[in-house]
Design an enzyme around this catalytic site. Sequence first.
Site, PDB file in Angstrom:
ATOM      1  N   LYS A   1      13.124 -18.181   4.503  1.00  0.00           N
ATOM      2  CA  LYS A   1      12.055 -17.905   3.546  1.00  0.00           C
ATOM      3  C   LYS A   1      10.896 -17.185   4.242  1.00  0.00           C
ATOM      4  CE  LYS A   1      11.012 -21.060   0.312  1.00  0.00           C
ATOM      5  NZ  LYS A   1      10.664 -20.794  -1.096  1.00  0.00           N
TER       6      LYS A   1
ATOM      7  N   HIS B   1       2.855 -22.101 -16.416  1.00  0.00           N
ATOM      8  CA  HIS B   1       3.984 -23.004 -16.630  1.00  0.00           C
ATOM      9  C   HIS B   1       3.996 -23.437 -18.101  1.00  0.00           C
ATOM     10  CE1 HIS B   1       7.095 -25.818 -15.499  1.00  0.00           C
ATOM     11  NE2 HIS B   1       6.497 -26.723 -16.247  1.00  0.00           N
TER      12      HIS B   1
ATOM     13  N   ASN C   1      -0.171 -19.521 -11.057  1.00  0.00           N
ATOM     14  CA  ASN C   1       1.094 -19.626 -11.786  1.00  0.00           C
ATOM     15  C   ASN C   1       0.829 -20.005 -13.237  1.00  0.00           C
ATOM     16  OD1 ASN C   1       3.989 -19.835 -12.108  1.00  0.00           O
ATOM     17  ND2 ASN C   1       3.790 -22.072 -11.977  1.00  0.00           N
TER      18      ASN C   1
ATOM     19  N   GLY D   1      10.004 -10.979 -18.089  1.00  0.00           N
ATOM     20  CA  GLY D   1       8.768 -10.263 -17.803  1.00  0.00           C
ATOM     21  C   GLY D   1       7.843 -10.078 -18.987  1.00  0.00           C
ATOM     22  N   SER D   2       7.963 -10.947 -20.011  1.00  0.00           N
ATOM     23  CA  SER D   2       7.047 -10.795 -21.148  1.00  0.00           C
ATOM     24  C   SER D   2       5.600 -11.083 -20.726  1.00  0.00           C
ATOM     25  CB  SER D   2       7.467 -11.678 -22.328  1.00  0.00           C
ATOM     26  OG  SER D   2       7.205 -13.027 -22.077  1.00  0.00           O
ATOM     27  N   ASN D   3       5.408 -11.988 -19.775  1.00  0.00           N
ATOM     28  CA  ASN D   3       4.037 -12.224 -19.289  1.00  0.00           C
ATOM     29  C   ASN D   3       3.524 -11.032 -18.490  1.00  0.00           C
ATOM     30  OD1 ASN D   3       2.849 -15.030 -19.929  1.00  0.00           O
ATOM     31  ND2 ASN D   3       5.014 -15.430 -19.511  1.00  0.00           N
TER      32      ASN D   3
ATOM     33  N   ARG E   1      10.923 -19.536  -7.865  1.00  0.00           N
ATOM     34  CA  ARG E   1      11.156 -19.822  -6.460  1.00  0.00           C
ATOM     35  C   ARG E   1       9.876 -20.444  -5.899  1.00  0.00           C
ATOM     36  NH1 ARG E   1      15.114 -17.889  -3.221  1.00  0.00           N
ATOM     37  NH2 ARG E   1      16.242 -16.790  -4.819  1.00  0.00           N
TER      38      ARG E   1
HETATM   39  C1  GAR Z   1       7.474 -18.329 -18.894  1.00  0.00           C
HETATM   40  O1  GAR Z   1       7.610 -19.202 -19.992  1.00  0.00           O
HETATM   41  C2  GAR Z   1       6.836 -19.046 -17.727  1.00  0.00           C
HETATM   42  O2  GAR Z   1       5.844 -19.970 -18.113  1.00  0.00           O
HETATM   43  C3  GAR Z   1       8.024 -19.740 -17.128  1.00  0.00           C
HETATM   44  O3  GAR Z   1       9.030 -18.761 -17.170  1.00  0.00           O
HETATM   45  C4  GAR Z   1       8.850 -17.957 -18.344  1.00  0.00           C
HETATM   46  C5  GAR Z   1       8.931 -16.492 -17.960  1.00  0.00           C
HETATM   47  O4  GAR Z   1       8.912 -15.678 -19.101  1.00  0.00           O
HETATM   48  N1  GAR Z   1       7.756 -20.195 -15.795  1.00  0.00           N
HETATM   49  C6  GAR Z   1       8.216 -21.345 -15.289  1.00  0.00           C
HETATM   50  O5  GAR Z   1       8.963 -22.092 -15.900  1.00  0.00           O
HETATM   51  C7  GAR Z   1       7.741 -21.658 -13.880  1.00  0.00           C
HETATM   52  N2  GAR Z   1       8.091 -23.000 -13.493  1.00  0.00           N
HETATM   53  P1  GAR Z   1       8.679 -14.109 -18.958  1.00  0.00           P
HETATM   54  O6  GAR Z   1       9.626 -13.608 -17.872  1.00  0.00           O
HETATM   55  O7  GAR Z   1       9.033 -13.549 -20.303  1.00  0.00           O
HETATM   56  O8  GAR Z   1       7.230 -13.874 -18.591  1.00  0.00           O
END
Ligand code: GAR
Length: 193
Positions: free
Chosen positions: A65, A109, A107, A12-14, A91
């Site tokens: 789903k 990525h 999203n 969850g850093s984002n 997911r």
């Molecule tokens: C992030 O690097 C995001 O880009 C990636 O998961 C990480 C979550 O980090 N997402 C994917 O790979 C989606 N295909 P976070 O939980 O610290 O935000």
Amino acid sequence: TTKIAIFASGSGSNFQAIQTAIENGKLDAEIGVVVTDKPDAYVVKRAENFGIPVFSFVAKQYESKADYEQEIINILKEHEVQWVILAGYMRLIGNTLLSAYSNRIVNIHPSLLPAFPGKDAIGQALEHGVKVTGVTVHFVDEGLDTGPILSQAAVDVVEGNRSATEAKIHALEHELYTSTLQKLFKKEIKLFH
Ligand code: GAR
């Protein structure tokens, strides 16, 4: 002010970067609810620390789903959520949610798409030996990391050093996601196709 939900499965850093940008006045939005498919994920703690409601679910406890996505939609409606922001939500989004939030799901990525879609994009990039990788923010469609691209930024790979490369990518993600969302909500960028 745009009402959003953050979907996350991990640290969850984002999520934290987005909430901090909101509190600092850099992003005109409000996180109504955090949705997670991993009730033990660290993002749940982070959300609680900010006093933001969390909806946790376990996919295998539902018949389909469509069933859990319908429950998510009910939660999103309760919180008057306008945009769904995926931040490490591991997911695929199904038709139920895609049609309820048509062109309102975004999203992030950790690669320069269309390179290295799917899981462990950073590991894939290092394994391939690319010298430059990066971050992509894109609209979500039915595919795996395939929707129209909103923004990208590049990162030089730190050769032989996964954790340093990862740290650079995560820092860039936090910056790019908040600035892209601000432009999107201010209608400075939009979907052209
Ligand atoms: C992030 O690097 C995001 O880009 C990636 O998961 C990480 C979550 O980090 N997402 C994917 O790979 C989606 N295909 P976070 O939980 O610290 O935000």
